[in-house]
Structures are given as C-alpha cells and as structure tokens.
Write an enzyme that holds these catalytic residues in place. Structure first.
Site, PDB file in Angstrom:
ATOM      1  N   TYR A 220      30.576  40.448  41.954  1.00  0.00           N
ATOM      2  CA  TYR A 220      31.398  40.121  43.125  1.00  0.00           C
ATOM      3  C   TYR A 220      31.018  38.808  43.816  1.00  0.00           C
ATOM      4  O   TYR A 220      31.836  38.227  44.533  1.00  0.00           O
ATOM      5  CB  TYR A 220      31.319  41.273  44.147  1.00  0.00           C
ATOM      6  CG  TYR A 220      31.685  42.595  43.525  1.00  0.00           C
ATOM      7  CD1 TYR A 220      32.949  42.769  42.968  1.00  0.00           C
ATOM      8  CD2 TYR A 220      30.786  43.649  43.441  1.00  0.00           C
ATOM      9  CE1 TYR A 220      33.310  43.963  42.354  1.00  0.00           C
ATOM     10  CE2 TYR A 220      31.134  44.845  42.835  1.00  0.00           C
ATOM     11  CZ  TYR A 220      32.391  44.998  42.299  1.00  0.00           C
ATOM     12  OH  TYR A 220      32.741  46.175  41.696  1.00  0.00           O
ATOM     13  N   TYR A 292      39.776  34.889  37.991  1.00  0.00           N
ATOM     14  CA  TYR A 292      38.521  35.610  37.708  1.00  0.00           C
ATOM     15  C   TYR A 292      38.859  37.089  37.530  1.00  0.00           C
ATOM     16  O   TYR A 292      39.528  37.688  38.386  1.00  0.00           O
ATOM     17  CB  TYR A 292      37.529  35.396  38.854  1.00  0.00           C
ATOM     18  CG  TYR A 292      36.305  36.274  38.745  1.00  0.00           C
ATOM     19  CD1 TYR A 292      35.555  36.317  37.574  1.00  0.00           C
ATOM     20  CD2 TYR A 292      35.888  37.071  39.811  1.00  0.00           C
ATOM     21  CE1 TYR A 292      34.449  37.138  37.460  1.00  0.00           C
ATOM     22  CE2 TYR A 292      34.776  37.893  39.714  1.00  0.00           C
ATOM     23  CZ  TYR A 292      34.064  37.929  38.535  1.00  0.00           C
ATOM     24  OH  TYR A 292      32.986  38.740  38.420  1.00  0.00           O
ATOM     25  N   GLY A 294      37.328  39.918  37.824  1.00  0.00           N
ATOM     26  CA  GLY A 294      36.864  40.941  38.789  1.00  0.00           C
ATOM     27  C   GLY A 294      37.558  40.911  40.133  1.00  0.00           C
ATOM     28  O   GLY A 294      37.424  41.859  40.930  1.00  0.00           O
ATOM     29  N   GLU A 295      38.295  39.817  40.464  1.00  0.00           N
ATOM     30  CA  GLU A 295      38.881  39.689  41.806  1.00  0.00           C
ATOM     31  C   GLU A 295      40.283  39.077  41.708  1.00  0.00           C
ATOM     32  O   GLU A 295      40.425  37.926  41.273  1.00  0.00           O
ATOM     33  CB  GLU A 295      37.969  38.793  42.676  1.00  0.00           C
ATOM     34  CG  GLU A 295      36.582  39.396  42.855  1.00  0.00           C
ATOM     35  CD  GLU A 295      35.576  38.428  43.493  1.00  0.00           C
ATOM     36  OE1 GLU A 295      35.857  37.218  43.583  1.00  0.00           O
ATOM     37  OE2 GLU A 295      34.513  38.919  43.894  1.00  0.00           O
ATOM     38  N   TRP A 296      41.297  39.802  42.139  1.00  0.00           N
ATOM     39  CA  TRP A 296      42.680  39.331  41.989  1.00  0.00           C
ATOM     40  C   TRP A 296      42.946  38.056  42.797  1.00  0.00           C
ATOM     41  O   TRP A 296      43.893  37.324  42.518  1.00  0.00           O
ATOM     42  CB  TRP A 296      43.678  40.435  42.385  1.00  0.00           C
ATOM     43  CG  TRP A 296      43.554  40.935  43.813  1.00  0.00           C
ATOM     44  CD1 TRP A 296      42.889  42.044  44.233  1.00  0.00           C
ATOM     45  CD2 TRP A 296      44.108  40.324  44.997  1.00  0.00           C
ATOM     46  NE1 TRP A 296      42.980  42.164  45.597  1.00  0.00           N
ATOM     47  CE2 TRP A 296      43.728  41.123  46.094  1.00  0.00           C
ATOM     48  CE3 TRP A 296      44.879  39.188  45.244  1.00  0.00           C
ATOM     49  CZ2 TRP A 296      44.097  40.825  47.405  1.00  0.00           C
ATOM     50  CZ3 TRP A 296      45.243  38.895  46.556  1.00  0.00           C
ATOM     51  CH2 TRP A 296      44.850  39.701  47.618  1.00  0.00           C
TER      52      TRP A 296
END
Ligand SMILES: C[C@@H](N)C(=O)N[C@H](C)C(=O)O
Length: 314
Positions: A220, A292, A294-296
């Site tokens: 994150y 990325y 992991g993150e919209w």
C-alpha cells in the site's frame, strides 16, 4: 294344592328364565363395552403414532435443510478464501513485476544519462525544449497547463490515513511530460462529462518516509528503503473522477482504503463502481499511464523510470 304348586313352579321357572336372559344381555353388553373401549384405545394409539411419525419427518426435513445451509456456507467460505489467496498472489506477482521493471528502467535511464552527459546536444527526453518552454523532465505546476483540473491534496490535510498533515503545500506538481499526458486524459474525460480530481501528485521523499512510518506495508505504500520511486519522481498521481458539478463518481472504495476491494480486480465491488474504475483505467492507460494493481486510484507515467531523482521543493 297341586295346581297351586305347579303355578308357583311355573312362576319360579319363568323368573329364573328371565334372570338368565337379563344376565345374558348384561354380560353381552359388558363385553361389547370392553371391545369398543379397546378399539377406541387402539385408534387413539394409532393416531398418536401417525402424529409422532409426521413430527419426526418434519424434524428430519428441518435438519436436512440446516445441513444443506451449513454445507452452502462452508462452500462460500472456502471459495472466498480461495479468491483472497488468488488476489494476494496476483498482487505479489504484480509487485515483483513492477520492481523488476523499475530496476530495469532505472538501469537503462542511468546508462542513457551517462551517455547523454557526454553529448553536447539535448537528450531525447528533452525534445520539447525550446528557449522558453520546459523540458519533459522539468517540474511544473499542473494547473498552469490544465486549469480546469480539480486539486484536493489529501496529504496537505489531516483527512488521510495517517490523520496528520504530511506536507505543507496544496498545489499539484508533476513532470512536464506527465502533465501533457494528463491534459489529454482530462480532455477525453470531459468529452464523457467528467473531470479528474487529484488527491496526490509529486510527493517529497520525507513525505514518503512519514507515510511508511504509519503503514510499513509495501502493498500500500512504496518502501522508502528502495529510494525515490513513483510519487517521489513526480510521475505518479492518485486520482478519481468527478462530474462537472464536482460530485465524485462511485468507485470501488474510499481513497487509501488498504484492502483487497481497492485493487484492480473489480469482481468484488458493485457493478457501478467496477464500471467507473474500469473506465478511468482504460482512458488513463490509453494516454500513457499504468495503473498500480493494488490501488484503483494510483497511476504512473510509463516513462517514470527515466525521470532523474530530484529533491524538488514545491
Ligand atoms: C499511499 C498511497 N496513496 C500510495 O501512493 N501508494 C503507492 C504504492 C506509493 O506509495 O507509491
């Protein structure tokens, strides 16, 4: 005398006969009563038995329903576990791939820089250089080039996952080359009735360290131990989409929701959120950005690894 005697005998015999008949009838009735009573008892027992059987059947049905429910719950739980494991694996693989790509690009950029320092002509990264204009790797104020973009830097406020003000500037800065790509994306979104809202753009290295202190989890937050990356290079942005009246579109999660729902596998969010996030991803990727996994909300310029690390002070 004889006549009297025989009359008496007749009467006695008649009485006896009557008595025999009456007691016969009595015995018959008594027996009948017993038979009826036992028949009643039998049929009562029978209906009790039928009732018991029916109750047991119902209980059995209930039990098999419960067993089915438990089995269903177990299947769902196992499927969810499997999905979560697959997602974690995809995230890990994406991170590994990203790291390898970053390392490769950094190597190439270093070699390119070394080569270009020996040349008197400007590098290929600075083809846009004119006597007055910035080069692609120069830091610029985003709103100078995209005046109608919305900027609400979350880390300039306490409204972020750390609860602290992470940096003291409120303007978004990026490399000029990245801003040019973002301007194209903004025009595409506007044609659809939307605009970009920026939550974070250039992030000084000290800010990365502060974020890492609160969430030291490289899924994150990029680990500052790996040096200046992504936001620190001025080529990454955290964004969402708004309508022309400023209303944010429904997206998979809130900003910096560090959970599996925030990743780019949109199968676990509402159809509306999935469609909006997918649209943003498609447009950004068509304009030279990579999302990325992991993150919209997180996108990086595909040229980011050729950006020299600069401790830029906004
Ligand atoms: C912290 C979050 N907004 C973010 O930007 N994460 C990526 C991985 C980063 O730190 O570069």
């Amino acid at each position: 005398m004889n006549i009297l005697k025989s009359k008496r005998n007749l009467i006695i015999s008649t009485v006896i006969v009557l008595l025999v008949i009456v007691s016969g009838i009595g015995i018959f009735l008594y027996k009948e009563n017993i038979v009826t009573k036992s028949q009643d008892k039998q049929s009562q027992l029978k209906s009790e038995l039928v009732y018991k059987e029916e109750t047991q059947m119902l209980e059995l049905e209930e039990l098999s329903k419960e067993v089915k429910e438990v089995k269903k719950d177990e299947t769902i739980r196992l499927a969810k576990e499997e999905l979560a494991a697959k997602k974690a694996e995809a995230l890990r693989l994406a991170e590994e791939a990203k790291k390898a790509e970053e390392e490769k690009a950094a190597k190439e950029a270093e070699e390119e820089r070394k080569a270009s320092s020996n040349q008197t002509a400007s590098s290929t990264e600075q083809t846009d250089n004119t006597s007055s204009g910035p080069s692609n790797t120069d830091y610029v104020l985003v709103t100078d080039y995209i005046p109608d973009i919305l900027v609400e830097l979350k880390y300039a406020t306490t409204d972020n996952f750390t609860g602290q003000v992470i940096y003291d500037f409120t303007d978004a800065y990026l490399r000029y080359g990245t801003v040019k790509k973002l301007a194209v994306a903004q025009e595409k979104f506007k044609a659809m009735g939307y605009k970009i809202k920026i939550w974070d753009a250039y992030r000084p290295f000290y800010a990365q360290e502060k974020l890492w202190e609160v969430v030291p989890d490289s899924r994150y937050v990029a680990n500052p131990a790996n040096g200046m990356k992504a936001h620190n290079l001025g080529g990454s942005i955290d964004i969402t989409l708004v309508t022309f009246d400023g209303t944010e579109l429904t997206m998979p999660t809130a900003f910096d929701d560090f959970s599996a729902k925030a990743d780019r596998d949109y199968s676990d969010v509402s159809a509306e959120a999935a469609a909006n996030a997918q649209l943003m991803e498609d447009v950004m990727e068509s304009c030279g950005f990579t999302g990325y996994f992991g993150e919209w909300w997180d996108f990086s310029d595909t040229n980011i690894n050729s950006f020299p690390a600069v401790d830029f002070q906004p």
